[in-house]
Design an enzyme around this catalytic site. Structure first.
Site, PDB file in Angstrom:
ATOM      1  N   GLY A  73       0.461  -1.243  -0.550  1.00 39.62           N
ATOM      2  CA  GLY A  73       0.067  -0.174  -0.095  1.00 39.62           C
ATOM      3  C   GLY A  73       1.070   1.286   0.150  1.00 39.62           C
ATOM      4  O   GLY A  73       0.609   2.376   0.754  1.00 39.62           O
TER       5      GLY A  73
ATOM      6  N   GLY B 158      -0.528   8.559   1.603  1.00 43.45           N
ATOM      7  CA  GLY B 158      -0.543   7.764   2.948  1.00 43.45           C
ATOM      8  C   GLY B 158       0.080   7.087   3.844  1.00 43.45           C
ATOM      9  O   GLY B 158       1.590   8.004   3.530  1.00 43.45           O
TER      10      GLY B 158
ATOM     11  N   SER C 195      -3.143  -0.182  15.111  1.00 46.30           N
ATOM     12  CA  SER C 195      -4.175   0.823  15.425  1.00 46.30           C
ATOM     13  C   SER C 195      -3.407   0.971  17.226  1.00 46.30           C
ATOM     14  O   SER C 195      -4.363  -0.103  18.224  1.00 46.30           O
ATOM     15  CB  SER C 195      -4.945   0.910  14.566  1.00 46.30           C
TER      16      SER C 195
ATOM     17  N   TYR D 288     -12.967  -2.576  12.608  1.00 44.87           N
ATOM     18  CA  TYR D 288     -12.192  -2.451  11.701  1.00 44.87           C
ATOM     19  C   TYR D 288     -11.229  -3.219  13.290  1.00 44.87           C
ATOM     20  O   TYR D 288      -9.551  -3.448  13.304  1.00 44.87           O
ATOM     21  CB  TYR D 288     -12.014  -0.957  12.213  1.00 44.87           C
TER      22      TYR D 288
HETATM   23  N1  LIG Z   1      -5.144   7.236   9.263  1.00 43.33           N
HETATM   24  C1  LIG Z   1      -4.687   6.574  10.870  1.00 43.33           C
HETATM   25  O1  LIG Z   1      -4.557   7.580  11.958  1.00 43.33           O
HETATM   26  C2  LIG Z   1      -4.245   5.404  11.186  1.00 43.33           C
HETATM   27  C3  LIG Z   1      -4.504   5.262  12.283  1.00 43.33           C
HETATM   28  C4  LIG Z   1      -4.612   3.604  12.196  1.00 43.33           C
HETATM   29  C5  LIG Z   1      -4.128   2.463  11.829  1.00 43.33           C
HETATM   30  N2  LIG Z   1      -3.291   3.072  10.598  1.00 43.33           N
HETATM   31  C6  LIG Z   1      -3.075   1.769   9.321  1.00 43.33           C
HETATM   32  O2  LIG Z   1      -2.386   2.510   8.771  1.00 43.33           O
HETATM   33  C7  LIG Z   1      -2.927   2.323   7.258  1.00 43.33           C
HETATM   34  C8  LIG Z   1      -2.504   2.495   5.797  1.00 43.33           C
HETATM   35  O3  LIG Z   1      -3.469   3.546   5.992  1.00 43.33           O
HETATM   36  P1  LIG Z   1      -3.201   4.975   5.702  1.00 43.33           P
HETATM   37  O4  LIG Z   1      -3.864   5.345   7.468  1.00 43.33           O
HETATM   38  O5  LIG Z   1      -2.644   5.420   4.924  1.00 43.33           O
HETATM   39  O6  LIG Z   1      -5.385   5.159   4.409  1.00 43.33           O
HETATM   40  P2  LIG Z   1      -4.782   5.239   2.918  1.00 43.33           P
HETATM   41  O7  LIG Z   1      -4.235   6.596   2.548  1.00 43.33           O
HETATM   42  O8  LIG Z   1      -6.246   4.477   3.082  1.00 43.33           O
HETATM   43  O9  LIG Z   1      -3.682   3.401   2.698  1.00 43.33           O
HETATM   44  C9  LIG Z   1      -4.758   2.759   2.769  1.00 43.33           C
HETATM   45  C10 LIG Z   1      -2.805   1.590   1.821  1.00 43.33           C
HETATM   46  O10 LIG Z   1      -4.572   0.546   1.830  1.00 43.33           O
HETATM   47  C11 LIG Z   1      -4.466   0.071   0.824  1.00 43.33           C
HETATM   48  N3  LIG Z   1      -4.728  -1.418   0.319  1.00 43.33           N
HETATM   49  C12 LIG Z   1      -6.933  -1.009   0.724  1.00 43.33           C
HETATM   50  N4  LIG Z   1      -7.048  -1.943   0.054  1.00 43.33           N
HETATM   51  C13 LIG Z   1      -5.667  -3.383  -0.097  1.00 43.33           C
HETATM   52  C14 LIG Z   1      -6.090  -4.127  -1.329  1.00 43.33           C
HETATM   53  N5  LIG Z   1      -7.196  -4.744  -0.813  1.00 43.33           N
HETATM   54  N6  LIG Z   1      -4.918  -4.553  -1.417  1.00 43.33           N
HETATM   55  C15 LIG Z   1      -4.026  -3.836  -1.351  1.00 43.33           C
HETATM   56  N7  LIG Z   1      -3.341  -3.090  -0.378  1.00 43.33           N
HETATM   57  C16 LIG Z   1      -5.175  -2.026  -0.685  1.00 43.33           C
HETATM   58  C17 LIG Z   1      -4.882   0.808  -0.066  1.00 43.33           C
HETATM   59  O11 LIG Z   1      -4.362   1.196  -1.769  1.00 43.33           O
HETATM   60  P3  LIG Z   1      -5.388   1.875  -2.672  1.00 43.33           P
HETATM   61  O12 LIG Z   1      -5.177   3.116  -2.915  1.00 43.33           O
HETATM   62  O13 LIG Z   1      -5.351   0.721  -3.538  1.00 43.33           O
HETATM   63  O14 LIG Z   1      -6.903   1.070  -1.865  1.00 43.33           O
HETATM   64  C18 LIG Z   1      -3.829   2.368   0.511  1.00 43.33           C
HETATM   65  O15 LIG Z   1      -2.737   2.053  -0.521  1.00 43.33           O
HETATM   66  C19 LIG Z   1      -3.719   0.857   7.398  1.00 43.33           C
HETATM   67  O16 LIG Z   1      -3.216   0.006   7.393  1.00 43.33           O
HETATM   68  C20 LIG Z   1      -4.515   1.669   8.246  1.00 43.33           C
HETATM   69  O17 LIG Z   1      -5.177   0.755   8.908  1.00 43.33           O
HETATM   70  C21 LIG Z   1      -4.063   4.347  10.429  1.00 43.33           C
END
Ligand SMILES: NC(=O)c1ccc[n+]([C@@H]2O[C@H](COP(=O)([O-])OP(=O)(O)OC[C@H]3O[C@@H](n4cnc5c(N)ncnc54)[C@H](OP(=O)(O)O)[C@@H]3O)[C@@H](O)[C@H]2O)c1
Length: 225
Positions: A8, A12, A133, A149
Protein backbone atom coordinates in the site's frame (compact mmCIF):
# COMPACT_ATOMS: atom_id res chain seq x y z
CA UNK A 1 22.02 -0.37 0.73
CA UNK A 2 19.27 -2.14 2.67
CA UNK A 3 15.91 -2.99 1.17
CA UNK A 4 12.43 -2.20 2.48
CA UNK A 5 9.19 -3.64 1.16
CA UNK A 6 6.00 -1.63 1.76
CA UNK A 7 2.46 -2.73 0.91
CA UNK A 8 0.00 0.00 0.00
CA UNK A 9 2.86 2.35 -0.85
CA UNK A 10 0.79 4.42 -3.27
CA UNK A 11 -1.08 6.35 -0.57
CA UNK A 12 -0.90 7.88 2.90
CA UNK A 13 1.35 6.22 5.46
CA UNK A 14 2.71 3.66 2.98
CA UNK A 15 3.69 6.36 0.49
CA UNK A 16 5.47 8.27 3.22
CA UNK A 17 7.39 5.13 4.29
CA UNK A 18 8.50 4.75 0.66
CA UNK A 19 9.53 8.42 0.54
CA UNK A 20 11.49 8.43 3.78
CA UNK A 21 13.31 5.15 3.16
CA UNK A 22 13.96 6.23 -0.44
CA UNK A 23 15.45 9.51 0.82
CA UNK A 24 17.87 7.47 2.92
CA UNK A 25 19.02 5.67 -0.19
CA UNK A 26 17.34 2.37 0.62
CA UNK A 27 16.02 0.19 -2.16
CA UNK A 28 12.22 0.35 -1.99
CA UNK A 29 9.90 -2.42 -3.13
CA UNK A 30 6.39 -1.01 -3.37
CA UNK A 31 3.64 -3.63 -3.40
CA UNK A 32 0.67 -1.69 -4.68
CA UNK A 33 -2.85 -2.45 -5.80
CA UNK A 34 -3.23 1.01 -7.35
CA UNK A 35 -0.12 2.26 -9.14
CA UNK A 36 1.72 5.33 -7.89
CA UNK A 37 0.66 8.70 -9.21
CA UNK A 38 3.46 9.58 -11.64
CA UNK A 39 4.35 12.68 -9.58
CA UNK A 40 4.69 10.63 -6.39
CA UNK A 41 6.78 8.00 -8.14
CA UNK A 42 9.15 10.64 -9.55
CA UNK A 43 9.71 12.06 -6.06
CA UNK A 44 10.80 8.72 -4.61
CA UNK A 45 14.42 7.63 -4.37
CA UNK A 46 16.44 6.24 -7.27
CA UNK A 47 15.87 2.55 -6.49
CA UNK A 48 12.14 1.85 -6.47
CA UNK A 49 10.52 -1.30 -7.77
CA UNK A 50 6.74 -1.24 -8.04
CA UNK A 51 5.01 -4.62 -8.06
CA UNK A 52 1.32 -5.42 -8.16
CA UNK A 53 -0.27 -6.64 -4.96
CA UNK A 54 -3.94 -6.93 -4.10
CA UNK A 55 -4.56 -8.26 -0.63
CA UNK A 56 -7.85 -9.75 -1.83
CA UNK A 57 -6.24 -11.72 -4.64
CA UNK A 58 -4.01 -14.53 -3.39
CA UNK A 59 -2.45 -14.92 -6.81
CA UNK A 60 -0.88 -11.45 -6.65
CA UNK A 61 0.80 -12.33 -3.33
CA UNK A 62 2.15 -15.56 -4.83
CA UNK A 63 3.37 -13.68 -7.94
CA UNK A 64 4.99 -11.03 -5.78
CA UNK A 65 6.84 -13.66 -3.74
CA UNK A 66 7.93 -15.39 -6.93
CA UNK A 67 9.30 -12.13 -8.37
CA UNK A 68 11.21 -11.50 -5.15
CA UNK A 69 12.65 -14.99 -4.79
CA UNK A 70 16.28 -14.84 -3.64
CA UNK A 71 16.16 -11.12 -2.88
CA UNK A 72 17.01 -10.19 0.73
CA UNK A 73 14.56 -7.85 2.45
CA UNK A 74 15.69 -6.04 5.58
CA UNK A 75 12.38 -4.51 6.63
CA UNK A 76 8.92 -5.53 5.41
CA UNK A 77 6.14 -3.11 6.32
CA UNK A 78 2.73 -4.67 5.78
CA UNK A 79 0.77 -1.46 5.79
CA UNK A 80 -2.15 -1.94 3.36
CA UNK A 81 -5.43 -1.73 5.20
CA UNK A 82 -9.07 -0.75 5.01
CA UNK A 83 -11.63 0.71 7.34
CA UNK A 84 -15.26 0.17 6.36
CA UNK A 85 -18.65 0.57 8.04
CA UNK A 86 -16.95 2.57 10.77
CA UNK A 87 -20.21 4.13 11.91
CA UNK A 88 -22.40 1.02 11.65
CA UNK A 89 -24.36 -0.01 14.72
CA UNK A 90 -23.77 -3.63 15.81
CA UNK A 91 -26.88 -4.92 14.06
CA UNK A 92 -25.81 -3.25 10.80
CA UNK A 93 -22.35 -4.80 10.56
CA UNK A 94 -22.48 -6.99 7.47
CA UNK A 95 -20.74 -10.32 7.07
CA UNK A 96 -19.36 -9.13 3.72
CA UNK A 97 -17.66 -6.09 5.12
CA UNK A 98 -16.50 -7.90 8.23
CA UNK A 99 -14.95 -10.66 6.13
CA UNK A 100 -13.28 -8.22 3.73
CA UNK A 101 -11.81 -6.22 6.60
CA UNK A 102 -10.43 -9.34 8.27
CA UNK A 103 -9.01 -10.58 4.98
CA UNK A 104 -7.22 -7.33 4.09
CA UNK A 105 -6.12 -6.22 7.56
CA UNK A 106 -5.34 -9.55 9.19
CA UNK A 107 -5.18 -12.61 6.99
CA UNK A 108 -3.40 -11.00 4.02
CA UNK A 109 -0.49 -9.63 6.13
CA UNK A 110 -0.02 -13.03 7.74
CA UNK A 111 -0.15 -14.77 4.38
CA UNK A 112 2.31 -12.34 2.77
CA UNK A 113 4.64 -12.48 5.78
CA UNK A 114 4.80 -16.26 5.42
CA UNK A 115 5.59 -15.94 1.71
CA UNK A 116 8.41 -13.49 2.49
CA UNK A 117 10.03 -15.53 5.27
CA UNK A 118 13.08 -16.53 3.24
CA UNK A 119 13.60 -12.94 2.03
CA UNK A 120 13.53 -11.67 5.60
CA UNK A 121 15.85 -14.42 6.78
CA UNK A 122 18.33 -13.32 4.12
CA UNK A 123 18.11 -9.65 5.14
CA UNK A 124 20.21 -8.08 7.89
CA UNK A 125 17.54 -6.40 9.98
CA UNK A 126 15.03 -9.27 9.69
CA UNK A 127 12.24 -6.92 10.74
CA UNK A 128 8.59 -7.49 9.98
CA UNK A 129 6.22 -4.61 10.72
CA UNK A 130 2.44 -4.67 10.83
CA UNK A 131 0.64 -1.34 10.89
CA UNK A 132 -1.84 -1.66 13.70
CA UNK A 133 -3.86 0.92 15.58
CA UNK A 134 -4.86 2.14 18.99
CA UNK A 135 -8.22 0.67 17.95
CA UNK A 136 -6.69 -2.77 18.51
CA UNK A 137 -6.44 -2.22 22.23
CA UNK A 138 -8.97 -3.56 24.69
CA UNK A 139 -9.72 -1.14 27.48
CA UNK A 140 -7.75 1.80 26.06
CA UNK A 141 -9.99 3.19 23.36
CA UNK A 142 -13.57 3.84 24.31
CA UNK A 143 -15.02 5.05 21.05
CA UNK A 144 -18.21 3.60 19.60
CA UNK A 145 -18.51 1.35 16.56
CA UNK A 146 -15.67 0.42 14.16
CA UNK A 147 -16.42 -3.22 15.00
CA UNK A 148 -14.68 -4.98 12.11
CA UNK A 149 -11.70 -2.62 12.08
CA UNK A 150 -11.05 -3.03 15.80
CA UNK A 151 -11.36 -6.81 15.57
CA UNK A 152 -9.02 -6.93 12.57
CA UNK A 153 -6.27 -4.89 14.22
CA UNK A 154 -6.53 -6.75 17.54
CA UNK A 155 -6.16 -10.00 15.60
CA UNK A 156 -3.21 -8.55 13.67
CA UNK A 157 -1.39 -7.87 16.94
CA UNK A 158 -2.07 -11.44 18.02
CA UNK A 159 -0.85 -12.89 14.71
CA UNK A 160 2.39 -10.93 15.04
CA UNK A 161 2.91 -12.27 18.57
CA UNK A 162 2.43 -15.74 17.13
CA UNK A 163 4.94 -15.03 14.38
CA UNK A 164 7.44 -13.73 16.94
CA UNK A 165 7.31 -17.14 18.62
CA UNK A 166 7.35 -19.00 15.32
CA UNK A 167 10.34 -17.06 13.94
CA UNK A 168 12.36 -16.61 17.14
CA UNK A 169 14.95 -19.19 16.10
CA UNK A 170 16.28 -17.17 13.20
CA UNK A 171 16.29 -13.79 14.94
CA UNK A 172 13.24 -12.11 13.45
CA UNK A 173 11.88 -8.92 14.99
CA UNK A 174 8.12 -8.81 14.48
CA UNK A 175 6.51 -5.54 15.56
CA UNK A 176 3.06 -4.03 15.34
CA UNK A 177 3.09 -0.24 15.40
CA UNK A 178 0.47 2.34 16.23
CA UNK A 179 0.86 5.33 13.89
CA UNK A 180 -1.36 7.74 15.85
CA UNK A 181 -4.35 9.48 14.28
CA UNK A 182 -2.81 10.57 11.01
CA UNK A 183 -4.18 12.89 8.32
CA UNK A 184 -4.69 10.52 5.39
CA UNK A 185 -7.43 9.43 3.03
CA UNK A 186 -8.53 6.83 5.62
CA UNK A 187 -9.27 9.50 8.22
CA UNK A 188 -10.68 11.94 5.68
CA UNK A 189 -7.53 14.00 6.27
CA UNK A 190 -8.45 14.51 9.94
CA UNK A 191 -6.02 13.69 12.72
CA UNK A 192 -3.45 14.81 15.25
CA UNK A 193 -0.36 14.00 13.20
CA UNK A 194 0.92 14.82 9.75
CA UNK A 195 1.96 11.75 7.87
CA UNK A 196 5.66 12.68 7.77
CA UNK A 197 5.76 13.05 11.57
CA UNK A 198 3.99 9.74 12.18
CA UNK A 199 6.23 7.85 9.77
CA UNK A 200 9.41 9.46 11.11
CA UNK A 201 8.38 8.27 14.56
CA UNK A 202 7.69 4.74 13.37
CA UNK A 203 10.99 4.55 11.46
CA UNK A 204 12.73 5.56 14.69
CA UNK A 205 11.14 2.55 16.39
CA UNK A 206 12.10 0.26 13.51
CA UNK A 207 15.70 1.51 13.54
CA UNK A 208 16.00 0.83 17.26
CA UNK A 209 14.18 -2.51 17.21
CA UNK A 210 15.85 -5.64 18.52
CA UNK A 211 14.81 -9.31 18.44
CA UNK A 212 14.16 -9.12 22.19
CA UNK A 213 11.22 -6.81 21.38
CA UNK A 214 9.69 -9.23 18.92
CA UNK A 215 5.93 -9.56 19.41
CA UNK A 216 5.50 -6.09 20.92
CA UNK A 217 2.95 -3.47 19.94
CA UNK A 218 4.70 -0.09 20.01
CA UNK A 219 3.78 3.58 19.96
CA UNK A 220 6.27 6.19 18.89
CA UNK A 221 5.03 9.15 20.94
CA UNK A 222 7.19 8.41 23.96
CA UNK A 223 4.57 6.65 26.04
CA UNK A 224 3.36 3.09 26.29
CA UNK A 225 1.05 1.91 23.53
N1 LIG B 1 -4.47 7.16 9.22
C1 LIG B 1 -4.56 6.79 10.50
O1 LIG B 1 -4.85 7.57 11.41
C2 LIG B 1 -4.27 5.35 10.88
C3 LIG B 1 -4.30 5.01 12.24
C4 LIG B 1 -4.03 3.71 12.61
C5 LIG B 1 -3.70 2.77 11.66
N2 LIG B 1 -3.69 3.11 10.34
C6 LIG B 1 -3.34 2.07 9.39
O2 LIG B 1 -2.36 2.55 8.50
C7 LIG B 1 -2.42 1.82 7.28
C8 LIG B 1 -2.38 2.79 6.10
O3 LIG B 1 -3.56 3.60 6.14
P1 LIG B 1 -3.57 5.12 5.65
O4 LIG B 1 -4.04 5.93 6.80
O5 LIG B 1 -2.30 5.46 4.99
O6 LIG B 1 -4.80 5.09 4.62
P2 LIG B 1 -4.84 5.14 3.02
O7 LIG B 1 -4.20 6.37 2.52
O8 LIG B 1 -6.26 4.89 2.69
O9 LIG B 1 -3.94 3.90 2.56
C9 LIG B 1 -4.41 2.59 2.59
C10 LIG B 1 -3.52 1.78 1.68
O10 LIG B 1 -3.94 0.41 1.75
C11 LIG B 1 -4.09 -0.05 0.40
N3 LIG B 1 -5.07 -1.13 0.28
C12 LIG B 1 -6.36 -1.16 0.66
N4 LIG B 1 -6.93 -2.30 0.26
C13 LIG B 1 -5.98 -3.01 -0.40
C14 LIG B 1 -5.95 -4.27 -1.05
N5 LIG B 1 -7.04 -5.04 -1.14
N6 LIG B 1 -4.79 -4.68 -1.60
C15 LIG B 1 -3.68 -3.91 -1.55
N7 LIG B 1 -3.65 -2.70 -0.97
C16 LIG B 1 -4.79 -2.26 -0.39
C17 LIG B 1 -4.58 1.17 -0.34
O11 LIG B 1 -4.45 0.95 -1.75
P3 LIG B 1 -5.55 1.57 -2.78
O12 LIG B 1 -5.11 2.97 -3.03
O13 LIG B 1 -5.44 0.68 -3.95
O14 LIG B 1 -6.89 1.49 -2.10
C18 LIG B 1 -3.64 2.21 0.21
O15 LIG B 1 -2.38 2.13 -0.41
C19 LIG B 1 -3.70 0.98 7.35
O16 LIG B 1 -3.38 -0.34 7.71
C20 LIG B 1 -4.48 1.65 8.48
O17 LIG B 1 -5.38 0.76 9.11
C21 LIG B 1 -3.97 4.38 9.93
Amino acid sequence: MPTVLVTGANSGIGLEFARQYGARGWAVIAANRTPFNPGDFAALGPDVTELRYDALQDRTAADLAQRLRGRPIDVAILNAGISEETTSAPEKVTADSFERTMLVNTWAPLHLAALLEENLKAGRAKTLVGISSLASQTGRYDVPRQFAYRASKAALNQMWRNLAVEWKDWGATCLTLRPGRVKTRMTDWQGDLDVDQAVRGMIGLIDAAEPAQSGQFLWHMDQPA
